[in-house]
Scaffold this active site. Structure first.
Site, short mmCIF file in Angstrom:
data_model
loop_
_atom_site.label_atom_id
_atom_site.label_comp_id
_atom_site.label_asym_id
_atom_site.label_seq_id
_atom_site.Cartn_x
_atom_site.Cartn_y
_atom_site.Cartn_z
N ARG A 175 -64.21 -13.26 75.24
CA ARG A 175 -64.37 -12.55 73.95
C ARG A 175 -65.61 -11.66 73.94
NH1 ARG A 175 -62.68 -17.56 70.03
NH2 ARG A 175 -60.46 -17.07 69.98
N LYS A 180 -42.00 -25.42 67.66
CA LYS A 180 -41.40 -25.61 66.34
C LYS A 180 -40.86 -24.33 65.70
CE LYS A 180 -43.83 -29.67 64.75
NZ LYS A 180 -44.86 -30.17 63.88
N GLY A 219 -51.69 -17.50 71.73
CA GLY A 219 -52.07 -18.72 72.43
C GLY A 219 -51.36 -19.03 73.73
N GLY A 269 -54.07 -16.24 65.66
CA GLY A 269 -53.54 -16.18 64.30
C GLY A 269 -53.39 -14.76 63.78
P1 AMP Z 1 -46.37 -23.26 70.05
O1 AMP Z 1 -47.81 -23.64 69.87
O2 AMP Z 1 -45.49 -23.55 68.86
O3 AMP Z 1 -46.20 -21.86 70.59
O4 AMP Z 1 -45.80 -24.25 71.12
C1 AMP Z 1 -46.26 -24.27 72.44
C2 AMP Z 1 -45.96 -25.61 72.99
O5 AMP Z 1 -44.57 -25.82 72.97
C3 AMP Z 1 -46.40 -25.77 74.41
O6 AMP Z 1 -47.44 -26.70 74.45
C4 AMP Z 1 -45.16 -26.28 75.11
O7 AMP Z 1 -45.44 -27.37 75.95
C5 AMP Z 1 -44.28 -26.72 73.98
N1 AMP Z 1 -42.86 -26.70 74.35
C6 AMP Z 1 -42.20 -25.69 74.91
N2 AMP Z 1 -40.92 -26.04 75.15
C7 AMP Z 1 -40.78 -27.32 74.76
C8 AMP Z 1 -39.69 -28.25 74.77
N3 AMP Z 1 -38.50 -27.90 75.26
N4 AMP Z 1 -39.91 -29.47 74.28
C9 AMP Z 1 -41.12 -29.80 73.79
N5 AMP Z 1 -42.19 -28.99 73.75
C10 AMP Z 1 -42.03 -27.74 74.23
#
Ligand code: AMP
Length: 420
Positions: free
Chosen positions: A35, A221, A377, A400
């Site tokens: 950064r 999610k 991220g 964010g």
């Molecule tokens: P996010 O912060 O919502 O972008 O989620 C990223 C996280 O989603 C990472 O740490 C991944 O390990 C997790 N992830 C990706 N695919 C899967 C999956 N099929 N099942 C569980 N976790 C997952």
């Protein structure tokens, strides 16, 4: 609106809001200075013109004056990177800051103490009792908003020009990121180089994207990506959905997903998204197969299955070879690509292959002229993990802020300067 490349800072003092919120170890060594490096072009331009940057940032989330969040810990490294002995003010809004800012000579730089030592920076009351009444909360909020005006005015009084180069906080309407801009006319407020690059990259994909435009949205999610997906449905040609969130869609379509991640309260929403996509002529692409594990671990037993026929006791942790081919084909034929979120549990090498294939397909498309933006991220961690960061068009530094920008929100830090 004036742009930084056209502005001559000679003899001018510039209040430069940067994002020096870097990680420090227990001995206050910087463990990742990305950064700071990202803001160097702006600071160096001001110095080279014969101007004086007054550098302001937050560090961490202090509740008041807390030594461990002092920016003095990074002063030496900032001086080293900038190639000048940067001065330091023990406060950002006290007498010392005002005196040192006033005495600053052309070619000299001053680093102010952590802006968030003051609650005024964020404009949120501190120290309210948990059981405070609504009236007390409202009064405290009103009081801090009043004090915030004086604080902002004080910061603005140090300088002739305001430069915002802190994209990471552009989604916050804080004193130094947005409100301060009101104290400068249109000819004396501008984005720094980093911020301008971020805005140009997002504008490029959101305003007039070359087509086909494909977004790859992954991660765990649906709930955290819903606003992005909704905004993208009126913009993209293809929406690839991967990662844990894909299984909510798979189940909504009637598939059997075993023990894969699923948000049952989002099944209806997933159906609505699919219907809206159809109405908008957006292709939603889900992987037709999955790599399964029998536990959430790199050592899990694995097998491949159709994504809609996953046995009980097994979870989809990555896309399978068919999905890799399907995703790659679409990505390689795209002219604009946005990637946010891994398509599998990329932290485990056994479930990282799908995300690697996606990263490589994006790199390949970029080589052939597509514009690709990777951000938010984990997808940044992904391209770094596979050593492909320099083979995509742009890797965003904003977490964010980037997500809110892609969601189509107006970011206060951007609006304060360009008006929208
Ligand atoms: P996010 O912060 O919502 O972008 O989620 C990223 C996280 O989603 C990472 O740490 C991944 O390990 C997790 N992830 C990706 N695919 C899967 C999956 N099929 N099942 C569980 N976790 C997952």
């Amino acid at each position: 609106m004036i742009t930084i490349d056209k502005f001559n800072f000679a003899g001018k003092k510039a209040f430069v809001r940067v994002d020096f919120n870097v990680p420090l170890d227990a001995n206050f060594n910087i463990t990742d200075d990305t950064r700071i490096r990202a803001a160097l072009p702006t600071l160096k331009k001001i110095l080279a013109d014969g101007g004086s940057p007054i550098i302001a940032s937050h560090l961490g989330r202090p509740k008041g004056v807390e030594d461990k969040y002092s920016l003095k810990h990074i002063l030496g490294h900032v001086s080293e990177l900038l190639g000048v002995d940067v001065q330091f003010a023990n406060d950002c809004a006290g007498e010392e800051a005002a005196m040192k800012a006033a005495a600053l000579q052309p070619g000299e730089a001053l680093l102010l103490e952590n802006l968030r030592y003051y609650a005024e920076e964020e404009g949120k009351p501190r120290g309210l009792a948990d059981d405070a009444s609504d009236d007390e909360k409202a009064a405290a909020k009103k009081a801090i908003k009043e004090k915030q005006k004086d604080f902002t005015k004080t910061l603005a009084s140090y300088a002739d020009v305001y430069v915002n180069d802190a994209f990471g906080t552009a989604h916050r309407a804080h004193a130094s990121t947005a409100l301060i801009a009101d104290y400068f006319d249109a000819e004396h407020k501008m984005f720094g180089f980093l911020m301008q690059k971020e805005i140009d990259a997002v504008d490029k994909i959101m305003l007039e994207p070359a087509r086909p435009f494909t977004a790859i949205i992954g991660g765990s999610k649906v709930s955290s990506k819903i606003d992005i997906i909704e905004n993208l449905l009126s913009k993209v040609n293809n929406l690839i959905i991967g990662g844990g969130m894909a299984f909510t869609f798979e189940k909504a379509k009637g598939g059997k997903i075993g023990n894969s991640l699923c948000e049952d309260d989002k099944l209806e929403l997933a159906k609505e998204i699919m219907a809206k996509a159809k109405a908008n002529n957006v292709n939603i692409i889900l992987s037709s197969d999955a790599k399964l594990g029998d536990k959430f671990s790199n050592d899990a037993n694995t097998q491949f299955a159709e994504a809609n026929a996953i046995p009980d006791g097994w979870s989809g942790f990555d896309i399978g070879p068919k999905g890799e081919a399907e995703f790659s084909e679409v990505i390689k034929n795209s002219k604009t690509i946005l990637w946010n979120g891994p398509v599998g549990v990329f932290e485990f090498d056994n479930f990282a292959h799908g995300s690697e294939v996606v990263a490589k397909a994006i790199a390949e498309a970029s080589k052939h002229g597509a514009f690709s933006l990777v951000g938010g991220g984990d997808s940044v961690a992904c391209v770094n993990k596979f050593g492909l960061a320099d083979q995509v068009s742009y890797v965003s530094t904003g977490g964010g802020a980037l997500l809110e920008f892609i969601e189509g929100k107006v970011l206060p830090g951007i609006k304060a300067i360009r008006g929208f």
